[in-house]
Each structure stands twice: as structure tokens, then as C-alpha cells.
Design an enzyme around this catalytic site. Structure first.
Site, PDB file in Angstrom:
ATOM      1  N   HIS A 123     -26.512   2.676 -24.697  1.00  0.00           N
ATOM      2  CA  HIS A 123     -27.192   1.522 -25.286  1.00  0.00           C
ATOM      3  C   HIS A 123     -26.302   0.850 -26.353  1.00  0.00           C
ATOM      4  CE1 HIS A 123     -30.913  -0.620 -26.681  1.00  0.00           C
ATOM      5  NE2 HIS A 123     -30.217  -0.664 -27.813  1.00  0.00           N
ATOM      6  N   GLU A 124     -25.845   1.652 -27.294  1.00  0.00           N
ATOM      7  CA  GLU A 124     -25.047   1.067 -28.381  1.00  0.00           C
ATOM      8  C   GLU A 124     -23.716   0.523 -27.870  1.00  0.00           C
ATOM      9  OE1 GLU A 124     -26.534   0.382 -31.039  1.00  0.00           O
ATOM     10  OE2 GLU A 124     -28.278   1.671 -30.692  1.00  0.00           O
ATOM     11  N   GLU A 159     -29.780  -7.521 -27.282  1.00  0.00           N
ATOM     12  CA  GLU A 159     -30.512  -6.398 -26.694  1.00  0.00           C
ATOM     13  C   GLU A 159     -30.402  -6.425 -25.168  1.00  0.00           C
ATOM     14  OE1 GLU A 159     -31.420  -4.134 -28.673  1.00  0.00           O
ATOM     15  OE2 GLU A 159     -32.758  -2.857 -27.485  1.00  0.00           O
ATOM     16  N   HIS A 188     -24.212  -2.997 -26.821  1.00  0.00           N
ATOM     17  CA  HIS A 188     -24.143  -3.907 -27.974  1.00  0.00           C
ATOM     18  C   HIS A 188     -22.679  -4.129 -28.379  1.00  0.00           C
ATOM     19  CE1 HIS A 188     -28.344  -4.363 -29.063  1.00  0.00           C
ATOM     20  NE2 HIS A 188     -28.547  -3.067 -29.119  1.00  0.00           N
TER      21      HIS A 188
HETATM   22 ZN    ZN Z   1     -30.484  -2.169 -29.283  1.00  0.00          ZN
END
Ligand code: ZN
Length: 499
Positions: free
Chosen positions: A263-264, A293, A267
Site C-alpha cells: 500500500h505505502e 489513495e 503512494h
Molecule cells: Zn493510503
């Protein structure tokens, strides 16, 4: 020096002060000794004040308008024209909020964060209530100062999702909800997959190595970024050439670190992919939280929870954790990482029910902001909304209205961006699937460059040059739309749960 160069020099100075502040914040969450808290808060307050003063200074306004005049003839999509447009917008917003209100909000939110941290473990909403009332009052004053056309919520949402209106969010959410509630009910009635295989012992160092190997394959650039540990995972950037991510490791639950890292990294790859020409301009960042996101969710869910992904990585994962997973077939593991179950806690929710948690918060925030709900009545309204939407009633406020830190920071209007991210991820993924042809096959063979480059060319490189709506229009030919996410969920979870 030309006016535009002068503007760039000032924006560069400002970017450096903000980067210094970001380094201090990152350190606070990762390596700072606990006794340094007060000193660090002071340092951050000073740097925040300096950045604000530099930005709202009269000389800055003069340089900005001279630069705007100088490049007035530039093509509308050029870096110059877009830098002027975005910075002018930021500048107008920053100068509309009186310094006294900025200071009051900083103080009230600092106190509210402490009160929240004390109230939550004790499930003591009354202890938090006066602080939340004060923060809401000041937040509404901020909305008034910023101005809006339809709803004060628009002014708040604009900080996270520039140009988006609450009415737009409400419309998309209503369409989503109508279709989503029966899907969740269908899933809840089906046989729940067993996720016991994820709850065995997984060596922390091996988890760390595995996650980093995957994001190296994705294209996270370790020459221009690194991963460290923190209590709550996040990503931050100090420069296009220095983007940091963090994760946490649970030795008894595999998904925490692994999916946190994916997830990170999503980003971070966004920020590593911003065109170097935008470095130190204030545009070298994500254009909105929803678009940001979408990048993290796309790599975490559309890629990282897909069957194709695990066909590629599962044999290696089994070798790494032979004792825990050696005898677990791929299908059982795939079902486990895609387990869906209505629950009380947003941050632990699966990708299907997550959006319902967000919708509850959006509805309550709208009521608070428009005055139809008093803070004192919030716990009751919260519990009623959970019962209506997810069929569950929180046993206490710690697992209910006190679970999120956002409101103590004054972050009203922030929650919708999580769901916007899910929806946009599905929109982009549908588009990239059709553009690239056999994306599934590429993922199955661990080939991520075509996907990453597609995102880089269409989303990442632009930084803040284009708004979320503009990016969606340029990329998919349309606006925000819940349909692709619903198609994705029906296909994937219909298969898994047989509906
Ligand atoms: Zn996030």
C-alpha cells in the site's frame, strides 16, 4: 532575474522549509526517543509558522503576480501556466484564513489529540466531547473564512480533494451504496473462508525481506527511498529523490506488514514518479488524496490481492515460511487474503466493506457540519448507522465513535477520499487492462514495468499540474464513477463467494 525565476526561487525556499519539517515528522514516528516530544513539537511549530509567513508575505504576493503576468501567454497545460494556477489557488486559500484562527486551530487540535488519546482506551466520549465541539466550531469558522457556494463541507473537502463538491460525493456514494449493501449481505450469508493460515508464526525479518523484494519488483526505487518501522504505516516525501515509507510487523498475522508495504509503496511510487521539472515548486506531490489513495489501493488490492499475483509469488512465500504455509494450497491462501466480513473497525476492514465505514463517517460529518447533528448525540447516531449499514452495534465507544484519530486533528472532509481512492483505482485499472491487453498475464509472470510506466505517464509525472477530475478525464475519458469498482467486486468476490 526574471519574475518567474524569482517565483521558483521562493517556492524552492518554501519547499526546503517544508521538507525539513517533514524530516522531523518522519523521525518523530520512527526513531525519535520518547523524551524528545515537547522539543520536537516546538521545532515543528516554528517551521510551520515560518513556512506560513513566507507564503502569505506581501513580497511573495508581488512576485507571484509579476510572474503570472510574465508567463500569461504560456500554453494552458505548460508547467509555467500550471504552477501559476496551482500556487495562486493555494495562496488565496492561505491568505483567507486569519492568523488568529490558524493559531486557535493549532492549539485546539493539539489539546483534542491528547484528549482523544486518553479518552479512547477508557471509552470515555464525554472526556473528548468538549474538545471535539471546540474543534468543530473552529473548523466551521475556517470553512466560512475560505468560502463556499453550496455547503460548508465543500470548503473543507477542498483541502484534500481540490474542486470536488460534497454533492458530487453524496451522489456517487448513494449510487455505490444501493449496489453495495446487497453484495455485502450476500457475502455475509455465504461460507466464510478460513484465514487461520495467516495467523501462524511468521519471522519478522523474513516478512520484511519478502515485502521489500515485492516492491522492488513493482519499481519502488530504493536509491530514492527507504522503508522503516512505525506504529502506524505512512509515506512521506522530502524530495522527488527521497520518498520514505513505513510499515509495522505482526509476527502472528502475515497481512499487516505485507499489504501495508504494498500500500505505502503505491503512494511512494506516485511521488517518486513526479517529473523532476516540478521539483521544489510545490507541485511535486499528489494532486489529491483520492488520486493518491487510488495508487496505494491499486497496488495493494487490484495487484496484491489478485490470483495472478499470488500465482507468481506464492511458491516463494511458501519456501520462506515453510512451517506456516508449506501445506496450505494456493487457493486456500488466496481466499484467506480476500476474506470479507462486516466488522466494527475501519482500519481492519476488508476491501469490500471498507467503503461502508467511510460512508457512515461522511454522512455523520455532513450532519455535524450542516448543524443537523450535535456532537453530544454523535455516539448514538454512530451506533445507529453501524447497525443500519453493517448490522453490528459497537459494544462501546472505543470500538465505535472514538476509533479514528481524524476529527481530533480537525480533519473533517478527509474520510471520503479513502473511498474515492478505491473507486478511482478500479477506474484506472479497467483502463490499463484494456490499454495493455494481457495485464493479468504480466502480473502472473511478475512483470510490473508496463503497469508502472502506464501510471507514471498518465498520473505520476504530472504531480499537482492537473486536478483529479482532469486526470480522470484525460485517462479514462470520463469523470468519477462507481461502476468499475462494482464490476471489479462482483467479478472477484462473486467468484470467491459464489453469488
Ligand atoms: Zn493510503
Amino acid at each position: 532575474m526574471d519574475s518567474f525565476d524569482q517565483l521558483r526561487a521562493r517556492l524552492g525556499d518554501l519547499a526546503d522549509v517544508k521538507a525539513a519539517s517533514a524530516v522531523l515528522s518522519w523521525d518523530q514516528e520512527t526513531y525519535m526517543p520518547s523524551g524528545a516530544g515537547a522539543a520536537r513539537a516546538q521545532q515543528l511549530a516554528t517551521l510551520g509558522r515560518l513556512a506560513h509567513e513566507m507564503f502569505v508575505a506581501e513580497e511573495f504576493a508581488a512576485v507571484l503576480s509579476a510572474a503570472a503576468e510574465e508567463v500569461a501567454g504560456s500554453p494552458p497545460d505548460s508547467d509555467e501556466a500550471r504552477i501559476i494556477r496551482v500556487i495562486t489557488r493555494d495562496h488565496e486559500k492561505a491568505t483567507r484564513i486569519p492568523a488568529k484562527l490558524v493559531a486557535d486551530l493549532a492549539q485546539a487540535t493539539a489539546l483534542a489529540q491528547q484528549a482523544w488519546a486518553e479518552a479512547r482506551p477508557k471509552s470515555d466520549f464525554e472526556g473528548f466531547r468538549p474538545h471535539l465541539e471546540r474543534v468543530l466550531e473552529l473548523t466551521l469558522a475556517k470553512a466560512e473564512a475560505l468560502g463556499y457556494e453550496e455547503s460548508p463541507y465543500d470548503a473543507l473537502l477542498d483541502d484534500y480533494e481540490p474542486d470536488m463538491k460534497a454533492s458530487q460525493v453524496a451522489e456517487v456514494f448513494a449510487a455505490l451504496r444501493t449496489e453495495l449493501v446487497p453484495i455485502v449481505q450476500g457475502i455475509a450469508a455465504a461460507d466464510m473462508p478460513d484465514d487461520a493460515c495467516l495467523r501462524r508464526h511468521f519471522d519478522a525479518a523474513a516478512q520484511w525481506e519478502f515485502g521489500e523484494a515485492v516492491i522492488r519488483d513493482f519499481g519502488f526505487d530504493f536509491e530514492r527511498g527507504r522503508q522503516d518501522r512505525s506504529a502506524h504505516p505512512f509515506s512521506t516525501n522530502f524530495a522527488v529523490s527521497d520518498v520514505r515509507i513505513t510499515t509495522r510487523v505482526d509476527e502472528n498475522f502475515l497481512p499487516t506488514a505485507l499489504f501495508g508495504t504494498l500500500h505505502e509503496a503505491g503512494h511512494a511510487m506516485y511521488e517518486q514518479g513526479v517529473d523532476a521539472a516540478l521539483a521544489r515548486t510545490g507541485l511535486d506531490n499528489g494532486t489529491s488524496l483520492g488520486i493518491h489513495e487510488s495508487q496505494s489501493r491499486l497496488w495493494e488490492n487490484q495487484v496484491g490481492r489478485s490470483r495472478a499475483f499470488w500465482e507468481h509469488y506464492y511458491p516463494g512465500l511458501q519456501r520462506t515460511f515453510e512451517g506456516a504455509l508449506g501445506a496450505v494450497p494456493l487457493d486456500e491462501f488466496y481466499r484467506a487474503v480476500n476474506r470479507v466480513e462486516p466488522s466494527l473497525i475501519r482500519v481492519e476492514a476488508d476491501e469490500v466493506t471498507y467503503n461502508l465505514h467511510v460512508m457512515i463517517r461522511f454522512e455523520l460529518e455532513m450532519q455535524l457540519v450542516t448543524g443537523s447533528l450535535a456532537v453530544a448525540d454523535l455516539p448514538e447516531a454512530w451506533n445507529a448507522a453501524y447497525e443500519r449499514t453493517l448490522g453490528l452495534v459497537p459494544p462501546n465507544d472505543a470500538q465505535g465513535v472514538l476509533q479514528d484519530i481524524h476529527w481530533s486533528f480537525g480533519l473533517f472532509g478527509y474520510f471520503p477520499t479513502y473511498t474515492l481512492g478505491n473507486l478511482i483505482a478500479a477506474q484506472l485499472f479497467e483502463q490499463v487492462q484494456s490499454d495493455l491487453g494481457d495485464l493479468d498475464g504480466q502480473i502472473r509472470s511478475g512483470e510490473f514495468a508496463p503497469l508502472r510506466e502506464w501510471l507514471r505517464d498518465r498520473i505520476h509525472c504530472h504531480g499537482r499540474k492537473f486536478t483529479a477530475d482532469e486526470l480522470l478525464e484525460r485517462t479514462t475519458g470520463g469523470g468519477l464513477d462507481a461502476a468499475p469498482w462494482l464490476r471489479y467486486v462482483r467479478e472477484k468476490f462473486g467468484g470467491l463467494y459464489g453469488f
